[in-house]
Design a protein around this motif. Structure first.
Motif, short mmCIF file in Angstrom:
data_model
loop_
_atom_site.label_atom_id
_atom_site.label_comp_id
_atom_site.label_asym_id
_atom_site.label_seq_id
_atom_site.Cartn_x
_atom_site.Cartn_y
_atom_site.Cartn_z
N GLU A 94 0.78 -1.24 0.00
CA GLU A 94 0.00 0.00 0.00
C GLU A 94 0.81 1.29 0.00
O GLU A 94 0.30 2.34 -0.38
CB GLU A 94 -0.98 0.00 1.18
N LEU A 95 2.08 1.28 0.40
CA LEU A 95 2.86 2.51 0.48
C LEU A 95 3.72 2.69 -0.77
O LEU A 95 4.35 1.75 -1.24
CB LEU A 95 3.74 2.51 1.72
N HIS A 97 6.75 3.43 -1.79
CA HIS A 97 8.17 3.58 -1.48
C HIS A 97 9.02 3.04 -2.61
O HIS A 97 8.63 2.12 -3.33
CB HIS A 97 8.52 2.86 -0.18
N ASP A 111 9.91 8.29 -0.56
CA ASP A 111 8.45 8.29 -0.70
C ASP A 111 8.17 8.89 -2.07
O ASP A 111 8.55 10.02 -2.36
CB ASP A 111 7.82 9.14 0.40
N GLU A 118 13.09 9.23 2.78
CA GLU A 118 12.52 8.80 4.07
C GLU A 118 13.59 8.25 5.00
O GLU A 118 13.62 8.58 6.18
CB GLU A 118 11.47 7.70 3.83
N PRO A 138 5.62 -5.70 3.30
CA PRO A 138 6.53 -4.60 3.64
C PRO A 138 7.95 -5.09 3.94
O PRO A 138 8.59 -4.65 4.88
CB PRO A 138 5.87 -3.99 4.88
N PHE A 154 9.41 -3.09 7.23
CA PHE A 154 8.97 -1.71 7.38
C PHE A 154 7.63 -1.71 8.11
O PHE A 154 6.66 -2.30 7.65
CB PHE A 154 8.82 -1.03 6.01
N GLU A 155 7.60 -1.05 9.27
CA GLU A 155 6.39 -0.93 10.07
C GLU A 155 6.05 0.55 10.21
O GLU A 155 6.83 1.30 10.77
CB GLU A 155 6.60 -1.55 11.45
N SER A 156 4.92 0.95 9.69
CA SER A 156 4.49 2.35 9.60
C SER A 156 5.63 3.19 9.03
O SER A 156 6.01 3.02 7.90
CB SER A 156 3.97 2.86 10.95
N SER A 157 6.23 4.07 9.82
CA SER A 157 7.30 4.92 9.27
C SER A 157 8.69 4.44 9.72
O SER A 157 9.68 5.09 9.43
CB SER A 157 7.08 6.36 9.71
N GLU A 158 8.76 3.33 10.40
CA GLU A 158 10.04 2.81 10.89
C GLU A 158 10.39 1.49 10.20
O GLU A 158 9.56 0.89 9.54
CB GLU A 158 9.98 2.59 12.41
N TYR A 159 11.59 1.04 10.39
CA TYR A 159 12.05 -0.22 9.82
C TYR A 159 12.89 -0.93 10.88
O TYR A 159 13.38 -0.33 11.83
CB TYR A 159 12.88 -0.01 8.56
#
Length: 178
Positions: A94-95, A97, A111, A118, A138, A154-159
């Motif tokens: 969905e993102l 990247h 992004d 990012e 992700p 990758f979880e939300s905005s972190e990895y």
């Protein structure tokens, strides 16, 4: 030289040459369908198809990345990294990247909506030879000449580094038998 086969292009491959030229070649008729030579990035080092079959990303030795639409024969936009581009990958969940592997061993994640950097992730000691986002996940898998393979989640905005496997990245200097 690099090549790819866009999903909906029947009997056609896209071939990128080190001088920056790009052609669409019909493998059945053995003819060049189209030639593009309007790239200013210099020496082509990497090429990858996007989830949209008409769009390709081209990475160059000078660190520029050009997004190009094959059907309309037009450049969409550019990105730039420090160092040479060694590998590229699109995220397919969905993102929006886009990951770029550099010759210094870094992975830079952009992004595509905002066209902003990012993350800069120092993963390897040598150039990133391959990047791959697992389809609809992700997960980013990277490999390098330092004899390692690493998987990032990758979880939300972190990895975070999910798994990694590595061996010697330098030649052995001594061997002992017991």
């Amino acid at each position: 030289m690099d090549f790819l086969h866009p999903e909906t292009y029947l009997n056609k491959i896209v071939v990128g040459f080190s001088d920056g030229d790009l052609i669409i070649f019909n493998v059945k008729s053995k003819k060049i369908v189209h030639k593009f030579s309007e790239f200013s990035g210099g020496i082509l080092t990497s090429m990858v198809g996007s989830p949209d079959p008409d769009i390709v990303a081209l990475g160059f030795l000078n660190g520029s990345i050009e997004f190009f639409e094959l059907k309309k024969a037009q450049k969409l936009f550019n990105l730039k990294i420090d160092g040479a581009v060694s590998s590229l990958a699109f995220r397919t969940d969905e993102l929006p990247h886009f990951a770029v592997g550099s010759s210094r061993g870094d992975v830079q994640v952009f992004d595509l909506d905002s066209r902003k950097l990012e993350h800069i992730i120092s993963l390897h000691f040598k150039a990133v030879s391959s990047l791959f986002f697992v389809p609809l996940q992700p997960l980013l898998v990277s490999s390098s000449g330092d004899n390692s393979i690493k998987e990032l989640l990758f979880e939300s905005s972190e990895y975070r580094c999910l798994r990694q496997r590595s061996g010697h990245y330098k030649s052995p200097t001594i061997l002992r038998f017991y």
